[in-house]
Each structure stands twice: as structure tokens, then as C-alpha cells.
Scaffold this motif. Structure first.
Motif, short mmCIF file in Angstrom:
data_model
loop_
_atom_site.label_atom_id
_atom_site.label_comp_id
_atom_site.label_asym_id
_atom_site.label_seq_id
_atom_site.Cartn_x
_atom_site.Cartn_y
_atom_site.Cartn_z
N ALA A 211 -1.46 -11.05 -15.26
CA ALA A 211 -1.56 -11.21 -13.81
C ALA A 211 -1.26 -9.90 -13.10
O ALA A 211 -1.96 -9.51 -12.15
CB ALA A 211 -0.62 -12.30 -13.34
N VAL A 212 -0.22 -9.17 -13.55
CA VAL A 212 0.14 -7.90 -12.92
C VAL A 212 -0.98 -6.88 -13.12
O VAL A 212 -1.35 -6.15 -12.19
CB VAL A 212 1.49 -7.38 -13.48
CG1 VAL A 212 1.74 -5.94 -13.10
CG2 VAL A 212 2.62 -8.27 -12.99
N MET A 213 -1.53 -6.83 -14.34
CA MET A 213 -2.62 -5.88 -14.60
C MET A 213 -3.85 -6.20 -13.77
O MET A 213 -4.50 -5.30 -13.24
CB MET A 213 -2.96 -5.87 -16.09
CG MET A 213 -1.89 -5.23 -16.95
SD MET A 213 -2.26 -5.28 -18.69
CE MET A 213 -3.58 -4.09 -18.77
N ALA A 214 -4.17 -7.48 -13.64
CA ALA A 214 -5.32 -7.88 -12.83
C ALA A 214 -5.09 -7.53 -11.36
O ALA A 214 -6.00 -7.03 -10.69
CB ALA A 214 -5.58 -9.37 -12.99
N ALA A 215 -3.88 -7.76 -10.89
CA ALA A 215 -3.58 -7.42 -9.49
C ALA A 215 -3.64 -5.91 -9.28
O ALA A 215 -4.18 -5.44 -8.27
CB ALA A 215 -2.20 -7.96 -9.11
N ALA A 216 -3.10 -5.15 -10.22
CA ALA A 216 -3.12 -3.69 -10.09
C ALA A 216 -4.55 -3.17 -10.14
O ALA A 216 -4.94 -2.29 -9.35
CB ALA A 216 -2.29 -3.05 -11.19
N LYS A 217 -5.36 -3.70 -11.02
CA LYS A 217 -6.75 -3.28 -11.12
C LYS A 217 -7.52 -3.66 -9.85
O LYS A 217 -8.29 -2.87 -9.33
CB LYS A 217 -7.41 -3.93 -12.34
CG LYS A 217 -8.79 -3.42 -12.61
CD LYS A 217 -9.33 -4.00 -13.89
CE LYS A 217 -10.71 -3.42 -14.17
NZ LYS A 217 -11.27 -3.95 -15.40
N GLY A 218 -7.28 -4.85 -9.36
CA GLY A 218 -7.93 -5.29 -8.13
C GLY A 218 -7.51 -4.44 -6.95
O GLY A 218 -8.32 -4.08 -6.11
N GLN A 219 -6.24 -4.05 -6.87
CA GLN A 219 -5.75 -3.21 -5.79
C GLN A 219 -6.37 -1.82 -5.89
O GLN A 219 -6.72 -1.22 -4.89
CB GLN A 219 -4.22 -3.11 -5.85
CG GLN A 219 -3.63 -2.35 -4.69
CD GLN A 219 -2.11 -2.31 -4.77
OE1 GLN A 219 -1.53 -2.66 -5.78
NE2 GLN A 219 -1.49 -1.87 -3.70
N GLY A 220 -6.54 -1.31 -7.11
CA GLY A 220 -7.16 -0.01 -7.31
C GLY A 220 -8.60 -0.01 -6.84
O GLY A 220 -9.05 0.94 -6.20
N VAL A 221 -9.34 -1.06 -7.13
CA VAL A 221 -10.73 -1.16 -6.69
C VAL A 221 -10.79 -1.20 -5.17
O VAL A 221 -11.61 -0.52 -4.56
CB VAL A 221 -11.40 -2.42 -7.29
CG1 VAL A 221 -12.75 -2.69 -6.65
CG2 VAL A 221 -11.54 -2.27 -8.79
N LEU A 222 -9.89 -1.95 -4.55
CA LEU A 222 -9.86 -2.05 -3.10
C LEU A 222 -9.52 -0.70 -2.46
O LEU A 222 -10.18 -0.28 -1.51
CB LEU A 222 -8.85 -3.11 -2.66
CG LEU A 222 -8.71 -3.35 -1.16
CD1 LEU A 222 -10.03 -3.83 -0.59
CD2 LEU A 222 -7.60 -4.35 -0.89
N SER A 223 -8.53 -0.01 -3.01
CA SER A 223 -8.16 1.28 -2.42
C SER A 223 -9.26 2.31 -2.63
O SER A 223 -9.52 3.14 -1.75
CB SER A 223 -6.83 1.78 -3.00
OG SER A 223 -6.97 2.05 -4.37
N ASP A 224 -9.96 2.28 -3.77
CA ASP A 224 -11.10 3.18 -3.98
C ASP A 224 -12.20 2.89 -2.97
O ASP A 224 -12.82 3.81 -2.44
CB ASP A 224 -11.67 3.03 -5.40
CG ASP A 224 -10.76 3.63 -6.45
OD1 ASP A 224 -9.84 4.39 -6.08
OD2 ASP A 224 -10.98 3.31 -7.65
N ARG A 225 -12.44 1.65 -2.70
CA ARG A 225 -13.47 1.26 -1.75
C ARG A 225 -13.10 1.76 -0.35
O ARG A 225 -13.95 2.26 0.38
CB ARG A 225 -13.59 -0.27 -1.76
CG ARG A 225 -14.67 -0.81 -0.91
CD ARG A 225 -15.98 -0.49 -1.50
NE ARG A 225 -16.87 -1.61 -1.33
CZ ARG A 225 -18.14 -1.53 -1.53
NH1 ARG A 225 -18.67 -0.41 -1.93
NH2 ARG A 225 -18.89 -2.57 -1.35
N LEU A 226 -11.83 1.61 0.03
CA LEU A 226 -11.40 2.06 1.35
C LEU A 226 -11.40 3.59 1.44
O LEU A 226 -11.73 4.15 2.49
CB LEU A 226 -10.01 1.51 1.67
CG LEU A 226 -9.95 0.00 1.90
CD1 LEU A 226 -8.52 -0.44 2.08
CD2 LEU A 226 -10.79 -0.40 3.09
N ARG A 227 -11.04 4.28 0.36
CA ARG A 227 -11.05 5.73 0.35
C ARG A 227 -12.44 6.30 0.50
O ARG A 227 -12.63 7.42 0.94
CB ARG A 227 -10.44 6.25 -0.96
CG ARG A 227 -9.01 6.65 -0.79
CD ARG A 227 -8.51 7.34 -2.03
NE ARG A 227 -7.38 6.53 -2.48
CZ ARG A 227 -7.17 6.10 -3.69
NH1 ARG A 227 -7.98 6.41 -4.65
NH2 ARG A 227 -6.14 5.35 -3.96
#
Length: 196
Positions: free
Chosen positions: A133-149
Motif C-alpha cells: 500500500a505504501v509503495m503504491a501510494a508513493a508511486k501514485g504520488q510520484g506520477v501526480l507530481s511529475d504530471r504537475l511539474r
């Protein structure tokens, strides 16, 4: 094959269903002699079923194997031979009585071990689930931050400094609307190429 089917049907009907109904009648009538009779039967039948699993694997090639099984079940049930009573009184009861303490100790140890094993693997399972769950959340957060960047401040500031020319029937400026669509398309395409 036919012998196997017949033996299965006989064991089902005469070895299980008939004794189950007779046990029900014994419980309903509250006759202690009947209780004892059917309890002895079920103990012997449980042992028979346990042995049958292995004997079916290794002895089924013997001639008249299934016929012998049928005869044995009928012998167990017969009120004339009282087969289950004979086997219980002569073999099962004396054996279980002499080994009862050892069996009880073994069952207690097995219960304790199974509880400890359940707790151990339960904790492991929870740890694996939490890590996933933590890895999925971290990966999902990384995708979101890349998209916003991918949207730079320059893109946003150029969007805000556009002249306000509106088309008829539109609430958003015409050139700004077109630029926003073009910018979104190009950013989406560049993001898709980068993630491929």
C-alpha cells in the motif's frame, strides 16, 4: 468403474444418510442406548473413511475390493452382527483409553502451534500488505507530481497575460481557449512519450 460407483452409492446411502437419520431419531427420542450405539458407529465410520482414502489409492486393483467395502459397511450397520459395536469395544476403546493422555497432549500442542503459526503468518501478511500500500501510494504520488511539474510557471504566466478577446457565445477568450487546448495537447503528448 461400475463397482466404484455402486460402492460410493452404498457408502453414501447406507454408510452416511441412513445412520444420520437414525442418529436424528435417537436424539429426538432421547434414548441413551441409541445415543451410545450411534456414537460408536460414527467413531468407527470416521476411522473407516480415513483408511478408505488410502486404501482406494493402493488397493483398488484387488479383485472384489469394492464389493468387500460394501459388505463391510453393511456389516457395520447390521443389528444382527453389530459390527460397529464389536470393533469399538474390542479395538478402538481399549486403544484410545490407553493413549488418551498422549493424544490430548498432542492436540494441545497442535492447537498452540497452529495459533502461533497463524499469528506469525498473519503479521507477515499485514506487513506485506502495508508495504504494498505504501509503495503504491508513493508511486501514485510520484506520477501526480511529475504530471504537475510538466506545467511550468512560464506556461501559466503566459496564459494569464493573454488579451481578452471573446468569441460570440463563449465566456472564455478565444485565443486563450485555443492556446490552452494546444498547450494541454502538447504537454500530454510529451508526457506520454517520456513515460513510454
Amino acid at each position: 468403474m461400475v463397482s466404484w460407483i455402486i460402492s460410493r452409492l452404498v457408502v453414501l446411502v447406507f454408510g452416511t444418510l441412513y445412520p444420520a437419520y437414525s442418529s436424528y431419531k435417537a436424539v429426538k427420542s432421547k434414548d441413551v442406548k441409541e445415543y451410545v450405539k450411534w456414537m460408536m458407529y460414527w467413531i468407527i465410520f470416521a476411522l473407516f473413511t480415513s483408511v478408505e482414502v488410502f486404501s482406494d489409492l493402493f488397493l483398488c486393483w484387488l479383485p472384489f475390493y469394492y464389493e468387500v467395502k460394501i459388505a463391510f459397511v453393511v456389516w457395520l450397520l447390521s443389528p444382527y452382527t453389530k459390527g460397529s459395536s464389536v470393533l469399538y469395544r474390542k479395538f478402538v476403546h481399549p486403544t484410545l483409553s490407553s493413549k488418551e493422555k498422549d493424544i490430548d497432549d498432542y492436540i494441545c500442542q497442535a492447537k498452540d502451534k497452529s495459533y502461533d503459526t497463524l499469528v506469525h503468518y498473519g503479521r507477515k501478511g499485514l506487513n506485506v500488505a502495508a508495504t504494498a500500500a505504501v509503495m503504491a501510494a508513493a508511486k501514485g504520488q510520484g506520477v501526480l507530481s511529475d504530471r504537475l511539474r510538466s506545467f511550468s510557471m512560464q506556461d501559466l504566466s503566459s496564459y494569464e497575460s493573454e488579451p481578452i478577446n471573446t468569441r460570440p457565445g463563449s465566456t472564455e477568450p478565444a485565443t486563450s481557449q485555443q492556446r490552452t487546448r494546444a498547450m494541454m495537447r502538447s504537454k500530454s503528448e510529451s508526457y506520454n512519450k517520456a513515460s513510454s
